[in-house]
Write a protein that holds these residues in place. Sequence first.
Motif, PDB file in Angstrom:
ATOM      1  N   GLY A 182       0.817  -1.209   0.000  1.00  0.00           N
ATOM      2  CA  GLY A 182       0.000   0.000   0.000  1.00  0.00           C
ATOM      3  C   GLY A 182       0.845   1.252   0.000  1.00  0.00           C
ATOM      4  N   PRO A 183       0.204   2.422   0.057  1.00  0.00           N
ATOM      5  CA  PRO A 183       0.944   3.680  -0.022  1.00  0.00           C
ATOM      6  C   PRO A 183       1.831   3.902   1.199  1.00  0.00           C
ATOM      7  CG  PRO A 183      -1.349   4.092   0.564  1.00  0.00           C
ATOM      8  CD  PRO A 183      -1.248   2.641   0.207  1.00  0.00           C
ATOM      9  N   THR A 184       2.923   4.629   0.966  1.00  0.00           N
ATOM     10  CA  THR A 184       3.765   5.109   2.077  1.00  0.00           C
ATOM     11  C   THR A 184       3.108   6.351   2.648  1.00  0.00           C
ATOM     12  OG1 THR A 184       5.780   4.314   0.991  1.00  0.00           O
ATOM     13  CG2 THR A 184       6.039   5.958   2.725  1.00  0.00           C
ATOM     14  N   THR A 185       2.909   6.401   3.957  1.00  0.00           N
ATOM     15  CA  THR A 185       2.262   7.553   4.593  1.00  0.00           C
ATOM     16  C   THR A 185       3.161   8.128   5.672  1.00  0.00           C
ATOM     17  OG1 THR A 185       1.128   6.150   6.213  1.00  0.00           O
ATOM     18  CG2 THR A 185      -0.048   6.620   4.162  1.00  0.00           C
ATOM     19  N   ASP A 186       2.935   9.417   5.973  1.00  0.00           N
ATOM     20  CA  ASP A 186       3.711  10.091   7.012  1.00  0.00           C
ATOM     21  C   ASP A 186       2.865  11.235   7.564  1.00  0.00           C
ATOM     22  OD1 ASP A 186       5.612  11.629   8.524  1.00  0.00           O
ATOM     23  OD2 ASP A 186       7.212  10.684   7.371  1.00  0.00           O
ATOM     24  N   THR A 187       2.748  11.304   8.906  1.00  0.00           N
ATOM     25  CA  THR A 187       1.922  12.340   9.546  1.00  0.00           C
ATOM     26  C   THR A 187       2.760  13.370  10.291  1.00  0.00           C
ATOM     27  OG1 THR A 187       1.658  10.912  11.489  1.00  0.00           O
ATOM     28  CG2 THR A 187      -0.053  10.796   9.787  1.00  0.00           C
ATOM     29  N   SER A 188       4.045  13.489   9.896  1.00  0.00           N
ATOM     30  CA  SER A 188       4.908  14.494  10.549  1.00  0.00           C
ATOM     31  C   SER A 188       5.765  15.203   9.500  1.00  0.00           C
ATOM     32  CB  SER A 188       5.798  13.828  11.606  1.00  0.00           C
ATOM     33  OG  SER A 188       6.613  12.835  11.004  1.00  0.00           O
ATOM     34  N   VAL A 189       5.098  15.768   8.498  1.00  0.00           N
ATOM     35  CA  VAL A 189       5.777  16.392   7.361  1.00  0.00           C
ATOM     36  C   VAL A 189       5.625  17.902   7.423  1.00  0.00           C
ATOM     37  CG1 VAL A 189       5.880  16.557   4.850  1.00  0.00           C
ATOM     38  CG2 VAL A 189       5.371  14.364   5.936  1.00  0.00           C
ATOM     39  N   THR A 190       6.754  18.600   7.363  1.00  0.00           N
ATOM     40  CA  THR A 190       6.754  20.060   7.295  1.00  0.00           C
ATOM     41  C   THR A 190       6.996  20.495   5.851  1.00  0.00           C
ATOM     42  OG1 THR A 190       7.604  20.273   9.548  1.00  0.00           O
ATOM     43  CG2 THR A 190       7.867  22.174   8.082  1.00  0.00           C
ATOM     44  N   LEU A 191       6.073  21.295   5.309  1.00  0.00           N
ATOM     45  CA  LEU A 191       6.179  21.776   3.940  1.00  0.00           C
ATOM     46  C   LEU A 191       6.690  23.210   3.912  1.00  0.00           C
ATOM     47  CD1 LEU A 191       2.720  20.498   2.633  1.00  0.00           C
ATOM     48  CD2 LEU A 191       4.952  19.468   2.173  1.00  0.00           C
ATOM     49  N   ALA A 192       7.307  23.588   2.815  1.00  0.00           N
ATOM     50  CA  ALA A 192       7.708  24.977   2.607  1.00  0.00           C
ATOM     51  C   ALA A 192       6.499  25.779   2.131  1.00  0.00           C
ATOM     52  CB  ALA A 192       8.837  25.061   1.586  1.00  0.00           C
ATOM     53  N   THR A 193       6.619  27.088   2.225  1.00  0.00           N
ATOM     54  CA  THR A 193       5.520  27.968   1.783  1.00  0.00           C
ATOM     55  C   THR A 193       5.900  28.809   0.582  1.00  0.00           C
ATOM     56  OG1 THR A 193       6.243  29.692   3.329  1.00  0.00           O
ATOM     57  CG2 THR A 193       4.603  28.109   4.128  1.00  0.00           C
ATOM     58  N   ASP A 194       7.137  28.663   0.110  1.00  0.00           N
ATOM     59  CA  ASP A 194       7.619  29.571  -0.929  1.00  0.00           C
ATOM     60  C   ASP A 194       8.038  28.866  -2.213  1.00  0.00           C
ATOM     61  OD1 ASP A 194       9.767  28.336   0.242  1.00  0.00           O
ATOM     62  OD2 ASP A 194      11.052  30.118   0.313  1.00  0.00           O
ATOM     63  N   TYR A 195       7.419  27.718  -2.526  1.00  0.00           N
ATOM     64  CA  TYR A 195       7.711  27.066  -3.799  1.00  0.00           C
ATOM     65  C   TYR A 195       7.344  28.005  -4.945  1.00  0.00           C
ATOM     66  CZ  TYR A 195       7.654  22.777  -0.962  1.00  0.00           C
ATOM     67  OH  TYR A 195       7.883  21.813  -0.019  1.00  0.00           O
ATOM     68  N   ASP A 196       8.193  28.058  -5.968  1.00  0.00           N
ATOM     69  CA  ASP A 196       7.907  28.982  -7.067  1.00  0.00           C
ATOM     70  C   ASP A 196       8.188  28.416  -8.456  1.00  0.00           C
ATOM     71  OD1 ASP A 196      10.660  28.946  -7.151  1.00  0.00           O
ATOM     72  OD2 ASP A 196      10.937  31.088  -6.782  1.00  0.00           O
ATOM     73  N   ARG A 197       8.467  27.098  -8.551  1.00  0.00           N
ATOM     74  CA  ARG A 197       8.758  26.543  -9.874  1.00  0.00           C
ATOM     75  C   ARG A 197       8.566  25.027  -9.882  1.00  0.00           C
ATOM     76  NH1 ARG A 197      14.717  28.688  -9.825  1.00  0.00           N
ATOM     77  NH2 ARG A 197      13.585  30.204  -8.547  1.00  0.00           N
ATOM     78  N   LEU A 198       8.241  24.524 -11.086  1.00  0.00           N
ATOM     79  CA  LEU A 198       8.193  23.090 -11.346  1.00  0.00           C
ATOM     80  C   LEU A 198       9.207  22.804 -12.455  1.00  0.00           C
ATOM     81  CD1 LEU A 198       7.011  20.218 -11.182  1.00  0.00           C
ATOM     82  CD2 LEU A 198       5.201  20.962 -12.746  1.00  0.00           C
ATOM     83  N   LEU A 199      10.176  21.948 -12.152  1.00  0.00           N
ATOM     84  CA  LEU A 199      11.250  21.629 -13.086  1.00  0.00           C
ATOM     85  C   LEU A 199      11.137  20.178 -13.535  1.00  0.00           C
ATOM     86  CD1 LEU A 199      14.201  23.189 -11.035  1.00  0.00           C
ATOM     87  CD2 LEU A 199      12.762  24.330 -12.747  1.00  0.00           C
TER      88      LEU A 199
END
Length: 372
Positions: free
Chosen positions: A319-336
């Motif tokens: 099944g899927p890999t899950t994680d409930t302790s993930v910190t995300l950034a707020t300033d993503y500005d590009r998809l490469l």
Amino acid sequence: DEARFDHDPVTLESLGLLIEESRTNIIYGGPGQSNLVVSSGQANSLTGNNDAYKLAKNTSSNSQSHGSWSVNGNVSTSSYVMSIFVKKINHSKFFMQTVVQSADNLYVYIDIDTGVTSHTDYTASGNLTVTTSIETYTDGWYRIISRVQGSATNTLASGFRFGFGDPSNGSQQYTNTDDEVLVYGAQIEDGSFATSYIPSVDSSSSVTRLSDLGSITGENFSSFFNASEGTFDVGYKLGGDNVSMRVAQVSNGSSSTVIDLVVGSGGGSGGYWFINTGGTTQFSSSSVTNSSQVDRNFRSVLAYKENDCAAQSNKITAGPTTDTSVTLATDYDRLLFYQIAGSGNHIQGHLKFIRYYPKRLTNAQVTLFSQD
């Protein structure tokens, strides 16, 4: 500066966006002739143009008959690849030859009817490793590809030759006077796997294809991307490489803050999602061993949200890999469509599709999409 969309050469199924690293074709111009007649503009070479060459043997003597192309550039002592497109007229057995300085004299023999290949290695050290394959295309065309490893020197001095030969006895000698074949797209490139043909027929020297560096930035990116939550659904196909590659990478301009679809790491594993925020690993899903997945279709899905991520690939049975302790950034500005570190590490294959949902889909949806 143009995207290249590719198709399966037999089924004509769309393969998506072709993404490759920079390569140089050190063969240039058209073939010269030795004991045969070379005629240009003979047939459609799969390009839609009458730009194939016909090689026709014109002597009954038991002598080598071949076309000879000029080269300009080096090949690696570790690995290089030579290739050519051929279409049978009335003969199926051929040879390819390269001479690296005077030390490495290599003949590769091919029978496109039977798929039988062999090689003769006249080298100073006698230790070349040669792997030959035959790819089938439409309208009777084939691409013959030989990967050569362990050359003694690193300068290709005497060109490239293609002519009539026989893999069953390692011979370049033929007495028939009516042997004919169509050829197109002779190429020698430095590397461990073949890439798409780099046209060099009209050139007077080697030709380099630049890297495919795709990106979505600025308003084109901010208009669809949600930094708080979202889901990526990506389909891709690996090419001949399987290490140090990325399909897609969201970033803020730093290599230490990314949402990353890794198709090949330095250890040869891939097919997994990776989130790094400020240099700290936040999430990493299950991976596969890419060496057994070359030329295979992948589908990988990531659903992300602060402290709530799930990811799965169609190559993962669990099944899927899950994680409930993930910190995300707020300033993503590009998809490469490459790795920001070093501005490279492309997929060396095809991006079939990339779909984005500006919300975190459920774990059940992640599994459903990834297994489609």
